[in-house]
Design a protein around this motif. Sequence first.
Motif, short mmCIF file in Angstrom:
data_model
loop_
_atom_site.label_atom_id
_atom_site.label_comp_id
_atom_site.label_asym_id
_atom_site.label_seq_id
_atom_site.Cartn_x
_atom_site.Cartn_y
_atom_site.Cartn_z
N LEU A 2 0.80 -1.22 0.00
CA LEU A 2 0.00 0.00 0.00
C LEU A 2 0.84 1.27 0.00
N SER A 3 2.13 1.13 -0.22
CA SER A 3 3.01 2.30 -0.20
C SER A 3 2.73 3.20 -1.40
N ARG A 174 -4.69 -6.94 -6.99
CA ARG A 174 -3.87 -6.29 -5.96
C ARG A 174 -3.69 -4.81 -6.30
N GLN A 175 -3.49 -4.52 -7.58
CA GLN A 175 -3.35 -3.13 -8.02
C GLN A 175 -4.62 -2.34 -7.75
N THR A 176 -5.78 -2.93 -8.04
CA THR A 176 -7.04 -2.21 -7.82
C THR A 176 -7.26 -1.91 -6.35
N PHE A 177 -6.80 -2.81 -5.48
CA PHE A 177 -6.94 -2.56 -4.04
C PHE A 177 -6.03 -1.42 -3.61
N THR A 178 -4.79 -1.45 -4.06
CA THR A 178 -3.83 -0.38 -3.72
C THR A 178 -4.32 0.97 -4.21
N VAL A 179 -4.75 1.02 -5.48
CA VAL A 179 -5.20 2.29 -6.05
C VAL A 179 -6.47 2.77 -5.37
N SER A 180 -7.34 1.87 -4.96
CA SER A 180 -8.57 2.26 -4.25
C SER A 180 -8.24 2.98 -2.95
N VAL A 181 -7.26 2.45 -2.22
CA VAL A 181 -6.86 3.05 -0.95
C VAL A 181 -6.31 4.46 -1.19
#
Length: 203
Positions: A2-3, A174-181
Amino acid sequence: MLSFNTFIKDLRTIRTALLLATVLFIAGGILGWIGTGSLQQLLNEQLKGISKISGNLRESSNPQWSFFVFIFLNNSIKSVVIIYLGALFGLLPAFFLLINGAVIGYLIHLSAIQGQDLFTLIVKGLLPHGIIEIPAIIIACAFGLKFGSKVLSALLGVMKRSRAETVNWQAFMRQTFTVSVWIVILLFVAAIIESTITFWLLS
């Protein structure tokens, strides 16, 4: 995972989708500027809805807090949802970009026709929060468009029975989760600015 560096790296993997999303947003702005007929009626309804909500929020006991909560929840929920609705072949993110761009283009054109101060509208009313909010929305829609292209690639792979068309869903999700955050974080900051600085500048 999540960085911020991971977020930036993920953006580099969807450069084509980001470019397409930006073009669609600008195209929406142009359509809004020249909007006539049914499009003009649709945009008028959008602006009436926004004006009504704004009026209700201003009449609340704490307008700034009400604006913040509404703006943050409205933008963050829509932006995250639009990423995953992109699975429907990217149609909804494309429509979302066109409509949002059109509303802004139409609002600026309408203000110009009515002789209103465009400096106040753009520099005071849009730029303070829009410099964060608009890119965040474009990024969300870009991932939605990428989601749609991946679904199409997966379907083509199944139809062709070709392993070359296999989509790496685990990495992408995983990318969609990171970008959502990070989109939620960016829109949180934008909502603070809009409900304080923008609110104060336009008061």
